[in-house]
Design an enzyme around this catalytic site. Structure first.
Site, PDB file in Angstrom:
ATOM      1  N   GLY A  24     -43.732 -51.941  28.454  1.00 29.68           N
ATOM      2  CA  GLY A  24     -44.411 -50.820  27.810  1.00 29.68           C
ATOM      3  C   GLY A  24     -45.556 -51.296  26.941  1.00 29.68           C
ATOM      4  O   GLY A  24     -45.559 -52.419  26.449  1.00 29.68           O
ATOM      5  N   GLY A  26     -48.717 -49.697  24.015  1.00 32.76           N
ATOM      6  CA  GLY A  26     -49.314 -48.613  23.248  1.00 32.76           C
ATOM      7  C   GLY A  26     -50.609 -49.096  22.646  1.00 32.76           C
ATOM      8  O   GLY A  26     -51.086 -50.196  22.953  1.00 32.76           O
ATOM      9  N   VAL A  31     -44.412 -54.058  24.545  1.00 33.10           N
ATOM     10  CA  VAL A  31     -42.970 -54.287  24.544  1.00 33.10           C
ATOM     11  C   VAL A  31     -42.597 -55.062  25.799  1.00 33.10           C
ATOM     12  O   VAL A  31     -42.977 -54.680  26.920  1.00 33.10           O
ATOM     13  CB  VAL A  31     -42.178 -52.962  24.488  1.00 33.10           C
ATOM     14  N   ASP A 145     -41.159 -38.250  13.752  1.00 34.72           N
ATOM     15  CA  ASP A 145     -41.870 -38.215  15.041  1.00 34.72           C
ATOM     16  C   ASP A 145     -40.884 -38.011  16.190  1.00 34.72           C
ATOM     17  O   ASP A 145     -40.829 -38.797  17.138  1.00 34.72           O
ATOM     18  CB  ASP A 145     -42.665 -39.504  15.240  1.00 34.72           C
TER      19      ASP A 145
END
Length: 500
Positions: A24, A26, A31, A145
């Protein structure tokens, strides 16, 4: 902006974690899946975060996230096991549980349209469970969140919250958040003004539930929605959802527990599930890894093994041994031994605990109280005897490492199977069975018969307080998962090295 990664497949982090693949990315982080070279077969998620503005005096959000996660211990939160603070370029690394599953956002892509009510109510209770835990911390923690991409869904349809990058502790004096954070649509209105509180997470929960129930069409209340939802949800749920989504935080529910209580009134089947969740939430809470021992009969060496385990675990963190029987006979005899007396000293009943060779020994507080001692521990070893005391069976099943002690004689192995049937116990994955004085053949035979539990032959060791020996070596292997799960008591134990 997506910063380039300093890690690559095959690279070692800290001479321990081998990077296997990128799972992953962002704007400010990557990750990776990593293999633990010290614990073969163990996998971790390594989060590489970048804070290019890092200085010696300003450690950034990633350090705050690490400190926050280190302080928490809940099955719906990832455990942090290692942290490498920011280097001179602002790169830092958080090593945490690898959650085998998909994000809820990905699950919604694979299952377009509204989710079934039964599934949504199950998700709601799981999220309320973890929100209650966070909000009930000494200083409440606000997640802020709650959106599909921050929730992992496992193969058993269990939810786990991930990404605590914008979570914060709640200041009751009304201090402002350092920044206006949250995801548009899921964040409570007060978050855009720089304020958040426990009620903000309840709004986020309502927005998420509405999102799931409408196939992603809505995450805030719209005029006319009450006429579209009755065919999807029980009519009694609509006022609950509307209250969660009130614009003013004081008009929402006061706590996650109160939402659970409201859900319990919907219908009998939902009430049963909610009451089970509430019961789980009110049970013991401890940051320690709990190793519980039970014997299929008396005289097999359950207490002897529990004492040896406590000694072994004390090498890795602060350890408590607890006499799970309210009569406290074993505890009293241990105290007499330490005092060098043949009989229990006068006034023994007034002594709740003592420390000997780095292990804290506790008597059972009694049936009306938790069996868990006061204080902060990395490990608690609970001697439950033959599970004859009230609540002992439930405590055994709920522990992190349940260890059953049975006879090691080949001709008595069948007794264990009969005992399990009589006790209505089904060996679960993660269970361990110890066979004192048994040979390896007996352990292999029982392993095949049980199928799921791990079976170990426990060598003879007359003195359970010895820190070295064959029994100690076997216990090291048996307890490797417990040791890996331990929660460090000092921040310095996880913060490797110094900032560059």
């Amino acid at each position: 902006m997506l910063y380039p990664s300093k890690l690559a497949v095959g690279q070692l982090l800290g001479e321990r974690y081998r990077v296997v693949e990128l799972i992953g990315s962002g704007g400010m982080s990557h990750v990776y899946l990593a293999e633990d070279l010290r614990l073969p077969g163990k996998w971790w998620a390594v989060k590489e975060s970048v804070d290019p503005g890092i200085t010696e005096y300003a450690s950034g959000d990633i350090v705050a996230e690490a400190e926050l996660l280190i302080s928490l211990n809940h099955p719906r939160l990832p455990r942090v096991t290692d942290f490498y603070p920011p280097d001179k370029d602002g790169y830092s690394y958080l090593v945490m549980d690898y959650i085998n599953g998909v994000t809820l956002s990905r699950y919604l892509e694979l299952h377009p349209g509204p989710l079934p009510w039964d599934q949504v109510i199950q998700f709601a209770m799981q999220l309320l469970e973890v929100l209650k835990y966070l909000h009930n911390q000494r200083t409440p923690i606000i997640y802020r969140d709650l959106k599909p991409s921050n929730i992992m869904l496992t193969g058993q349809h269990e939810l786990v919250l991930i990404d605590f990058g914008i979570a914060r502790s709640y200041g009751r004096a009304g201090d402002d958040d350092t920044s206006k954070l949250g995801t548009v649509g899921f964040a409570a209105p007060e978050q855009y003004a720089g304020h958040s509180q426990p009620a903000s997470d309840l709004y986020g929960l309502g927005a998420l539930l509405l999102h799931l129930l409408t196939g992603g069409k809505y995450c805030s209340w719209q005029p006319g929605l009450e006429s579209r939802l009755p065919g999807v949800v029980p009519p009694e749920f609509i006022p609950i959802l509307r209250r969660l989504l009130r614009q003013r935080p004081e008009e929402r529910y006061p706590s996650a527990s109160s939402v659970l209580e409201a859900l319990a009134l919907l219908n009998p089947s939902d009430r049963t599930r909610v009451e089970e969740t509430l019961e789980c939430l009110t049970s013991r809470v401890t940051d320690a890894v709990v190793v519980s021992l039970a014997g299929t009969s008396s005289g097999l060496g359950t207490t002897h093994t529990s004492l040896a385990i406590a000694v072994r675990l004390s090498k890795y963190g602060r350890t408590a041994w607890v006499d799970g029987s309210p009569d406290g006979v074993v505890f009293q005899n241990l105290y007499a031994l330490v005092q060098g007396q043949e009989h229990v000293p006068t006034g023994m009943n007034a002594v709740p605990s003592f420390v000997w060779n780095n292990v804290h020994y506790w008597s059972c507080p009694g049936k009306e109280n938790s069996r868990f001692p006061e204080g902060s521990y990395s490990f608690i070893v609970l001697d439950l005897g033959t599970l004859s005391e009230e609540g002992a069976l439930e405590e055994f099943n709920q522990s992190d490492v349940p260890l059953l002690i049975a006879s090691g004689a080949d001709w008595r192995l069948g007794e264990l199977l009969h005992w399990l049937r009589r006790s209505r116990l089904e060996p679960q994955k993660g269970w361990k069975v110890g066979l004192p004085l048994a040979g390896d053949n007996a352990a292999v035979l029982l392993q095949k018969a049980l199928g799921t539990a791990e079976v170990y032959a426990l060598p003879l060791q007359h003195d359970p307080f010895r820190s070295k020996g064959r029994l100690s070596d076997v216990l090291e292997v048996m307890l490797k998962e417990a040791i890996a799960m331990r929660k460090p008591q000092r921040r310095s134990a996880l913060f490797r090295g110094k900032r560059q």
